[in-house]
Design a protein around this motif. Structure first.
Motif, PDB file in Angstrom:
ATOM      1  N   VAL A 185      54.592  20.756  19.860  1.00 43.52           N
ATOM      2  CA  VAL A 185      54.441  20.867  21.588  1.00 43.52           C
ATOM      3  C   VAL A 185      55.785  21.234  21.895  1.00 43.52           C
ATOM      4  O   VAL A 185      56.001  21.888  22.943  1.00 43.52           O
ATOM      5  N   PHE A 186      57.080  20.943  21.346  1.00 41.15           N
ATOM      6  CA  PHE A 186      58.462  21.390  21.698  1.00 41.15           C
ATOM      7  C   PHE A 186      58.375  22.927  21.584  1.00 41.15           C
ATOM      8  O   PHE A 186      59.213  23.710  22.320  1.00 41.15           O
ATOM      9  N   GLY A 187      57.932  23.257  20.285  1.00 35.54           N
ATOM     10  CA  GLY A 187      58.045  24.664  20.090  1.00 35.54           C
ATOM     11  C   GLY A 187      57.267  25.509  21.109  1.00 35.54           C
ATOM     12  O   GLY A 187      57.892  26.715  21.440  1.00 35.54           O
ATOM     13  N   LEU A 188      55.882  25.196  21.409  1.00 33.12           N
ATOM     14  CA  LEU A 188      55.265  26.060  22.438  1.00 33.12           C
ATOM     15  C   LEU A 188      56.025  25.951  23.721  1.00 33.12           C
ATOM     16  O   LEU A 188      56.070  26.935  24.385  1.00 33.12           O
ATOM     17  N   ALA A 189      56.577  24.669  24.071  1.00 36.25           N
ATOM     18  CA  ALA A 189      57.254  24.480  25.497  1.00 36.25           C
ATOM     19  C   ALA A 189      58.542  25.455  25.591  1.00 36.25           C
ATOM     20  O   ALA A 189      58.627  26.120  26.489  1.00 36.25           O
ATOM     21  N   VAL A 190      59.277  25.551  24.528  1.00 34.47           N
ATOM     22  CA  VAL A 190      60.221  26.368  24.538  1.00 34.47           C
ATOM     23  C   VAL A 190      60.216  27.758  24.630  1.00 34.47           C
ATOM     24  O   VAL A 190      60.808  28.629  25.409  1.00 34.47           O
ATOM     25  N   SER A 191      59.079  28.071  23.818  1.00 26.78           N
ATOM     26  CA  SER A 191      58.752  29.427  23.720  1.00 26.78           C
ATOM     27  C   SER A 191      58.311  30.217  25.076  1.00 26.78           C
ATOM     28  O   SER A 191      58.485  31.248  25.428  1.00 26.78           O
ATOM     29  N   PHE A 192      57.509  29.184  25.592  1.00 25.91           N
ATOM     30  CA  PHE A 192      56.582  29.521  26.846  1.00 25.91           C
ATOM     31  C   PHE A 192      58.020  29.770  28.045  1.00 25.91           C
ATOM     32  O   PHE A 192      57.838  30.909  28.738  1.00 25.91           O
ATOM     33  N   LEU A 193      58.822  28.740  27.973  1.00 22.63           N
ATOM     34  CA  LEU A 193      59.799  28.958  29.156  1.00 22.63           C
ATOM     35  C   LEU A 193      60.762  30.191  28.782  1.00 22.63           C
ATOM     36  O   LEU A 193      61.125  31.251  29.612  1.00 22.63           O
ATOM     37  N   ALA A 194      61.055  30.522  27.222  1.00 25.51           N
ATOM     38  CA  ALA A 194      61.646  31.744  27.019  1.00 25.51           C
ATOM     39  C   ALA A 194      61.236  32.888  27.225  1.00 25.51           C
ATOM     40  O   ALA A 194      61.839  34.023  28.015  1.00 25.51           O
ATOM     41  N   VAL A 195      59.843  32.969  27.142  1.00 26.47           N
ATOM     42  CA  VAL A 195      59.031  34.416  27.760  1.00 26.47           C
ATOM     43  C   VAL A 195      58.940  34.449  29.201  1.00 26.47           C
ATOM     44  O   VAL A 195      59.156  35.616  29.697  1.00 26.47           O
ATOM     45  N   TYR A 196      58.836  33.308  29.731  1.00 25.01           N
ATOM     46  CA  TYR A 196      58.629  33.212  31.177  1.00 25.01           C
ATOM     47  C   TYR A 196      59.940  33.732  31.789  1.00 25.01           C
ATOM     48  O   TYR A 196      59.875  34.631  32.924  1.00 25.01           O
ATOM     49  N   GLU A 197      60.916  33.187  31.607  1.00 24.81           N
ATOM     50  CA  GLU A 197      62.279  33.399  32.233  1.00 24.81           C
ATOM     51  C   GLU A 197      62.391  34.856  31.811  1.00 24.81           C
ATOM     52  O   GLU A 197      63.092  35.793  32.497  1.00 24.81           O
ATOM     53  N   GLY A 198      62.232  35.449  30.709  1.00 22.24           N
ATOM     54  CA  GLY A 198      62.555  36.881  30.192  1.00 22.24           C
ATOM     55  C   GLY A 198      61.601  37.737  31.353  1.00 22.24           C
ATOM     56  O   GLY A 198      61.845  39.018  31.865  1.00 22.24           O
ATOM     57  N   ALA A 199      60.307  37.536  31.429  1.00 24.24           N
ATOM     58  CA  ALA A 199      59.379  38.156  32.321  1.00 24.24           C
ATOM     59  C   ALA A 199      59.647  38.241  33.858  1.00 24.24           C
ATOM     60  O   ALA A 199      59.626  39.047  34.522  1.00 24.24           O
ATOM     61  N   GLN A 200      60.512  37.124  34.315  1.00 27.30           N
ATOM     62  CA  GLN A 200      60.751  36.828  35.823  1.00 27.30           C
ATOM     63  C   GLN A 200      62.324  37.291  35.922  1.00 27.30           C
ATOM     64  O   GLN A 200      62.680  37.247  37.352  1.00 27.30           O
ATOM     65  N   ALA A 201      62.974  37.489  34.842  1.00 28.65           N
ATOM     66  CA  ALA A 201      64.382  37.788  35.081  1.00 28.65           C
ATOM     67  C   ALA A 201      64.508  39.179  36.074  1.00 28.65           C
ATOM     68  O   ALA A 201      63.783  40.141  36.046  1.00 28.65           O
ATOM     69  N   HIS A 202      65.682  39.338  36.978  1.00 27.39           N
ATOM     70  CA  HIS A 202      65.880  40.439  37.922  1.00 27.39           C
ATOM     71  C   HIS A 202      66.431  41.437  37.067  1.00 27.39           C
ATOM     72  O   HIS A 202      67.082  41.218  35.795  1.00 27.39           O
ATOM     73  N   PRO A 203      65.934  42.639  36.989  1.00 31.49           N
ATOM     74  CA  PRO A 203      66.230  43.784  36.321  1.00 31.49           C
ATOM     75  C   PRO A 203      67.606  44.297  36.329  1.00 31.49           C
ATOM     76  O   PRO A 203      67.679  45.454  36.482  1.00 31.49           O
ATOM     77  N   THR A 204      68.501  43.335  35.919  1.00 29.10           N
ATOM     78  CA  THR A 204      70.106  43.600  35.941  1.00 29.10           C
ATOM     79  C   THR A 204      70.748  42.906  35.008  1.00 29.10           C
ATOM     80  O   THR A 204      70.189  41.941  34.695  1.00 29.10           O
ATOM     81  N   PRO A 205      71.651  43.509  34.670  1.00 26.07           N
ATOM     82  CA  PRO A 205      72.763  42.611  33.462  1.00 26.07           C
ATOM     83  C   PRO A 205      72.770  41.066  34.033  1.00 26.07           C
ATOM     84  O   PRO A 205      72.931  40.525  33.281  1.00 26.07           O
ATOM     85  N   GLU A 206      73.323  40.768  35.449  1.00 31.61           N
ATOM     86  CA  GLU A 206      73.400  39.646  35.828  1.00 31.61           C
ATOM     87  C   GLU A 206      71.992  38.754  35.703  1.00 31.61           C
ATOM     88  O   GLU A 206      71.937  37.709  35.360  1.00 31.61           O
ATOM     89  N   GLY A 207      70.946  39.424  36.060  1.00 32.00           N
ATOM     90  CA  GLY A 207      69.700  38.842  36.200  1.00 32.00           C
ATOM     91  C   GLY A 207      69.369  38.486  34.649  1.00 32.00           C
ATOM     92  O   GLY A 207      68.894  37.104  34.592  1.00 32.00           O
ATOM     93  N   VAL A 208      69.557  39.332  33.691  1.00 26.87           N
ATOM     94  CA  VAL A 208      69.047  38.799  32.458  1.00 26.87           C
ATOM     95  C   VAL A 208      69.903  37.683  31.789  1.00 26.87           C
ATOM     96  O   VAL A 208      69.646  36.611  31.231  1.00 26.87           O
TER      97      VAL A 208
END
Length: 236
Positions: A185-208
């Motif tokens: 459960v923890f692994g899937l939760a952490v990986s989902f957050l990581a993927v989601y935040e990457g997909a929602q990041a602003h396309p700038t160095p500061e955003g990443v």
């Protein structure tokens, strides 16, 4: 929620994109081994020390092995591995996907008819769900031996008592299996957050950079919250 549903719907990547999944398993797991092993050894050693000094007050030093093992398999191994995984691999996934978004690689995939969820997100998501339980089992094993070294070799606890009390008191179904369920459960939760935040990041160095920071903070809070809920359900 739509992304999460899409990730679960693309569980078939284990068969359709096997090479990509195993590449991610190697990247996420192999490069996390050192920090997991070193952390487990020291945490197990500290547990051995604390357990010995606490139990010696009531003359129960022989139960050091049981206390160390239960602490690791029930709580510390799943939680610490998930938080370390978020800091080591989760940030890497977020940064990688964020940079792909900034470079318009994800948009180019969509224009070519390639689904980014199936090609980029799902292999990372499912690989993390596989890797974290493996790292958790290794963490618990190394941690127990770290406690053994301190308790038996340094503090003089009886070798046979250390292992026998642990074997008698640790249940495979109630302790080890429940700990591994937590880690999935923890692994899937952490990986989902990581993927989601990457997909929602602003396309700038500061955003990443901000997205990687959010991944660590949110993952730690989510893991601790889920740990309380799962513990209440499993051991009530």
């Amino acid at each position: 929620m739509r992304m999460l549903a899409g990730l679960f719907a693309n569980a078939k990547v284990w068969f359709s994109r096997t090479r990509l999944v195993f590449q991610q398993i190697h990247f996420l797991g192999n490069y996390s081994l050192v920090i997991m092993i070193v952390s487990a050894a020291f945490i197990g050693a500290v547990l051995g020390l604390q357990a010995f000094y606490t139990l010696s007050r009531v003359g129960s030093e022989s139960m050091v092995g049981l206390l160390v093992a239960l602490s690791l398999v029930r709580e510390l191994a799943p939680v610490v591995v998930a938080i370390l995984f978020a800091g080591r691999a989760g940030t890497s996934m977020t940064a990688e996907i964020g940079l792909m978004k900034a470079g318009e690689q994800l948009s180019a995939m969509e224009m070519m008819g390639v689904d980014p969820i199936n090609r980029v997100f799902a292999p990372r998501f499912w690989a993390a769900g596989f890797v974290v339980p493996m790292l958790t089992g290794l963490f618990a094993l190394v941690g127990v031996y770290g406690g053994y070294v301190v308790a038996v070799w340094w503090l003089g606890v009886d070798d046979g008592a250390f292992w026998s009390m642990m074997n008698d008191g640790v249940s495979v179904r109630e302790d080890i299996v429940n700990g591994l369920i937590k880690s999935v459960v923890f692994g899937l939760a952490v990986s989902f957050l990581a993927v989601y935040e990457g997909a929602q990041a602003h396309p700038t160095p500061e955003g990443v950079a901000q997205a990687t920071t959010r991944t660590v903070v949110k993952s730690a809070l989510l893991v601790l919250g889920l740990d309380f809920i799962l513990t209440a359900l499993m051991f009530s």
